[in-house]
Motif scaffolding. Structure first.
Motif, PDB file in Angstrom:
ATOM      1  N   MET A  60      -8.318   8.142 -12.251  1.00  0.00           N
ATOM      2  CA  MET A  60      -9.060   9.358 -11.155  1.00  0.00           C
ATOM      3  C   MET A  60      -9.919   8.783 -10.249  1.00  0.00           C
ATOM      4  O   MET A  60     -10.060   9.061  -9.163  1.00  0.00           O
ATOM      5  N   THR A  61     -10.553   7.442 -10.607  1.00  0.00           N
ATOM      6  CA  THR A  61     -11.378   6.864  -9.778  1.00  0.00           C
ATOM      7  C   THR A  61     -10.962   5.483  -9.110  1.00  0.00           C
ATOM      8  O   THR A  61     -11.437   5.238  -8.092  1.00  0.00           O
ATOM      9  N   LYS A  62      -9.693   4.940  -9.736  1.00  0.00           N
ATOM     10  CA  LYS A  62      -9.311   3.556  -9.170  1.00  0.00           C
ATOM     11  C   LYS A  62      -7.932   3.847  -8.799  1.00  0.00           C
ATOM     12  O   LYS A  62      -7.574   2.620  -7.946  1.00  0.00           O
ATOM     13  N   GLN A  66      -5.984  10.765  -4.736  1.00  0.00           N
ATOM     14  CA  GLN A  66      -6.327  11.949  -4.111  1.00  0.00           C
ATOM     15  C   GLN A  66      -5.748  12.039  -2.571  1.00  0.00           C
ATOM     16  O   GLN A  66      -5.572  13.020  -2.012  1.00  0.00           O
ATOM     17  N   ALA A  67      -5.874  10.686  -1.833  1.00  0.00           N
ATOM     18  CA  ALA A  67      -5.594  10.758  -0.396  1.00  0.00           C
ATOM     19  C   ALA A  67      -4.274  11.343  -0.231  1.00  0.00           C
ATOM     20  O   ALA A  67      -3.893  12.159   0.564  1.00  0.00           O
ATOM     21  N   TRP A  68      -3.235  10.710  -1.205  1.00  0.00           N
ATOM     22  CA  TRP A  68      -1.724  11.251  -1.062  1.00  0.00           C
ATOM     23  C   TRP A  68      -1.496  12.448  -1.386  1.00  0.00           C
ATOM     24  O   TRP A  68      -0.714  13.249  -1.075  1.00  0.00           O
ATOM     25  N   ALA A 250       7.133  -8.179  -6.143  1.00  0.00           N
ATOM     26  CA  ALA A 250       6.983  -9.492  -5.990  1.00  0.00           C
ATOM     27  C   ALA A 250       5.294  -9.481  -5.880  1.00  0.00           C
ATOM     28  O   ALA A 250       4.630  -9.215  -5.029  1.00  0.00           O
ATOM     29  N   GLY A 251       4.785 -10.596  -6.694  1.00  0.00           N
ATOM     30  CA  GLY A 251       3.174 -10.899  -6.583  1.00  0.00           C
ATOM     31  C   GLY A 251       2.290  -9.891  -7.260  1.00  0.00           C
ATOM     32  O   GLY A 251       1.248 -10.361  -7.521  1.00  0.00           O
ATOM     33  N   TYR A 252       2.839  -8.951  -7.643  1.00  0.00           N
ATOM     34  CA  TYR A 252       1.883  -7.821  -8.357  1.00  0.00           C
ATOM     35  C   TYR A 252       1.877  -7.935  -9.723  1.00  0.00           C
ATOM     36  O   TYR A 252       2.623  -8.400 -10.417  1.00  0.00           O
ATOM     37  N   ASP A 253       0.525  -7.708 -10.225  1.00  0.00           N
ATOM     38  CA  ASP A 253       0.248  -7.836 -11.721  1.00  0.00           C
ATOM     39  C   ASP A 253      -0.070  -6.289 -12.197  1.00  0.00           C
ATOM     40  O   ASP A 253       0.659  -5.376 -12.004  1.00  0.00           O
ATOM     41  N   SER A 255      -2.474  -4.631 -12.928  1.00  0.00           N
ATOM     42  CA  SER A 255      -3.965  -3.742 -12.830  1.00  0.00           C
ATOM     43  C   SER A 255      -3.702  -2.461 -11.983  1.00  0.00           C
ATOM     44  O   SER A 255      -2.714  -2.493 -11.681  1.00  0.00           O
ATOM     45  N   PHE A 257      -5.170  -2.284  -8.959  1.00  0.00           N
ATOM     46  CA  PHE A 257      -4.620  -2.594  -7.618  1.00  0.00           C
ATOM     47  C   PHE A 257      -3.152  -2.414  -7.362  1.00  0.00           C
ATOM     48  O   PHE A 257      -2.665  -2.371  -6.610  1.00  0.00           O
ATOM     49  N   ALA A 260      -2.424   1.317  -7.574  1.00  0.00           N
ATOM     50  CA  ALA A 260      -2.993   1.897  -6.159  1.00  0.00           C
ATOM     51  C   ALA A 260      -2.010   1.582  -4.801  1.00  0.00           C
ATOM     52  O   ALA A 260      -1.814   2.293  -4.086  1.00  0.00           O
ATOM     53  N   SER A 261      -1.403   0.318  -5.046  1.00  0.00           N
ATOM     54  CA  SER A 261      -0.618  -0.273  -3.924  1.00  0.00           C
ATOM     55  C   SER A 261       0.656   0.686  -3.749  1.00  0.00           C
ATOM     56  O   SER A 261       1.126   0.747  -2.669  1.00  0.00           O
TER      57      SER A 261
ATOM     58  N   ARG B   8      -2.855  -9.083  -6.463  1.00  0.00           N
ATOM     59  CA  ARG B   8      -2.220  -8.494  -4.998  1.00  0.00           C
ATOM     60  C   ARG B   8      -2.535  -6.887  -4.908  1.00  0.00           C
ATOM     61  O   ARG B   8      -2.282  -6.277  -6.047  1.00  0.00           O
ATOM     62  N   SER B   9      -2.712  -6.622  -3.771  1.00  0.00           N
ATOM     63  CA  SER B   9      -2.876  -5.308  -3.554  1.00  0.00           C
ATOM     64  C   SER B   9      -2.523  -4.939  -2.006  1.00  0.00           C
ATOM     65  O   SER B   9      -2.940  -5.598  -1.252  1.00  0.00           O
ATOM     66  N   PHE B  10      -1.742  -3.856  -1.958  1.00  0.00           N
ATOM     67  CA  PHE B  10      -1.112  -3.379  -0.709  1.00  0.00           C
ATOM     68  C   PHE B  10      -0.677  -4.601   0.168  1.00  0.00           C
ATOM     69  O   PHE B  10      -0.794  -4.687   1.301  1.00  0.00           O
ATOM     70  N   THR B  61     -13.136  -1.194  -6.162  1.00  0.00           N
ATOM     71  CA  THR B  61     -12.363  -0.391  -6.899  1.00  0.00           C
ATOM     72  C   THR B  61     -12.159   1.000  -6.745  1.00  0.00           C
ATOM     73  O   THR B  61     -11.171   1.640  -7.343  1.00  0.00           O
ATOM     74  N   PHE B 257     -16.256   9.743  -4.301  1.00  0.00           N
ATOM     75  CA  PHE B 257     -15.146  10.797  -3.723  1.00  0.00           C
ATOM     76  C   PHE B 257     -15.308  11.217  -2.333  1.00  0.00           C
ATOM     77  O   PHE B 257     -14.504  11.257  -1.684  1.00  0.00           O
TER      78      PHE B 257
END
Lengths: 276, 276
Positions: A60-62, A66-68, A250-253, A255, A257, A260-261, B8-10, B61, B257
């Motif tokens: 909910m926070t990370k 909500q944007a999308w 590729a490259g993502y773990d 988390s 992050f 969200a991506s 990695r992020s976006f 975050t 938020f």
């Protein structure tokens, strides 16, 4: 139902609510994002099931959902991952007990009295949401991360009329063959592994498939790949000729992050199915 | 400099790093988001200064900045809000000491040895960033939330050649007239209020203005409106005929938020100034 907080978010409302769950026999907390469109009519509902150690709060926070969700006009519910409280059984390990419900109905002590997360997600919480919020319960989809990706896939594959589409971020894909699964399914359901098979999305995919669209994202640098076993699910999808998109990123773990991506892709994917 | 984590992020990298700060005479931790464009050349830099009780982690975050920073090709640095550690002075109150540096150079005991956040943001950290990362330090802008909005505005107004644009989310806008300000400026700078005036963005706006574009967002349902005093800054902007956009956002409170809901607007605003 008790309102714990409500914050304006992207023109809608991010709320947190507590209610008595019959299935879990305790108070449960969940987050619900209502997009601006809910101010003038019922909106479709996307379930987001979270992973090990999480509460309703993490995604909910990370996760940036909500944007999308606001842009797509979709509500998103963020349930907790287990029953909680002083009378509820727990374990010192991070991956068993509170925070690790695994979306099953436990049959074994000491878990059986409260650990009924399957019924909570399948029955209890939807009834409350339908009664309390402007949601079109004929239009539901489901996603989740890690243990929550496991929950999303197993619920969607088992309740084919309930969800129009299903997706997952780095799901625990083959728990009957993983230390993220054998330990918990054994503790909650007993040592007879026949009872575990109903909670393995790779096995369910092989047996049943899914009538709607399916999307899975998995980070190629995920530190838990050996426990998640995405190759088993990818094989089952292809072997069944299940219409699906399975992406190794590729490259993502593992988390948030990573989550969200790709959240926009997942919400847009579900929004398309929910509009139809 | 020590790398604590990189995710990695976006398509870019969200890193967390620790380094020795000469100004603060202790180790400091910061987050830095490098967009995908940093893989092939230098990118402009947006500073995000956080509010009371925050570390480098909160906005990194919870504010959803990475999505828009990646799209715009802008790096975002998330500094901590104070010096920290066992040898660093602190106070039991949430709004003084560690987590509440107020972006000033303390002259009073017990704060003077470490609480030099103005120099840290103005001198120390930029030198490190320029040396270690593919950043175009000729293209910098600054934003922040609450106490961090105060820091962003006072730094930009005082260092006119440093930042091309400045924005703030619910800034502490007139601290010499607020309990969020008088307490801390008194403790850090001494009881002579003449020394406080250099750290009040309403006063700085009245005296100096800002040569570049300015954007301020404030939630109309912010629970801290009486402490933030946005009306003082809005008056000073208008009285000076300062080119600016000041938005009072209906329904929004002081939370992340609110910040996340308008992060895209702020990053796009700065990206336009940084492209010029």
């Amino acid at each position: 139902m008790l309102t714990k907080s409500e914050n304006r978010s992207f023109g809608g409302v991010q709320g947190v609510y507590t209610h008595r769950s019959e299935s879990c026999a305790c108070d449960m907390t969940f987050g619900l994002y209502l997009p601006p469109q809910a101010q003038t009519g019922k909106v479709p509902l996307l379930w987001y099931l979270s992973g090990l150690t999480c509460t309703h709060d993490n995604a909910m926070t990370k996760a940036g959902a909500q944007a999308w969700a606001a842009a797509a006009g979709v509500a998103v519910v963020f349930p907790d991952t287990s029953p909680r409280g002083p009378g509820v059984a727990d374990d010192e390990a991070y991956d068993l007990g509170q925070g690790a419900g695994f979306y099953v109905n436990a049959t074994q002590d000491p878990w059986a009295p409260h650990f009924r997360m399957w019924d909570y997600i399948a029955t209890d919480l939807p009834a409350l949401l339908a009664a309390e919020f402007p949601l079109d319960m004929d239009r539901q989809s489901i996603t989740g991360h890690s243990m929550g990706g496991h929950g999303a896939l197993t619920l969607a594959l088992t309740l084919p009329d309930r969800f129009r589409s299903v997706s997952a971020f780095a799901p625990i894909a083959n728990p009957t063959q993983s230390d993220w699964g054998r330990k918990q399914l054994g503790a909650y359901l007993g040592e007879d592994s026949a009872a575990w098979e109903a909670h393995d999305s790779t096995l369910l995919m092989t047996e049943r498939g899914f009538a709607g669209p399916l999307l899975v994202d998995q980070g190629a640098q995920d530190q838990f790949l050996d426990l998640l076993k995405p190759e088993a699910l990818a094989h089952a999808i292809a072997a069944r000729r299940q219409p699906a998109t399975f992406r190794m990123q590729a490259g993502y773990d593992h988390s948030y992050f990573f989550v969200a991506s790709f959240m926009r892709d997942h919400i847009d994917f579900h929004a398309e199915a929910l509009r139809a």
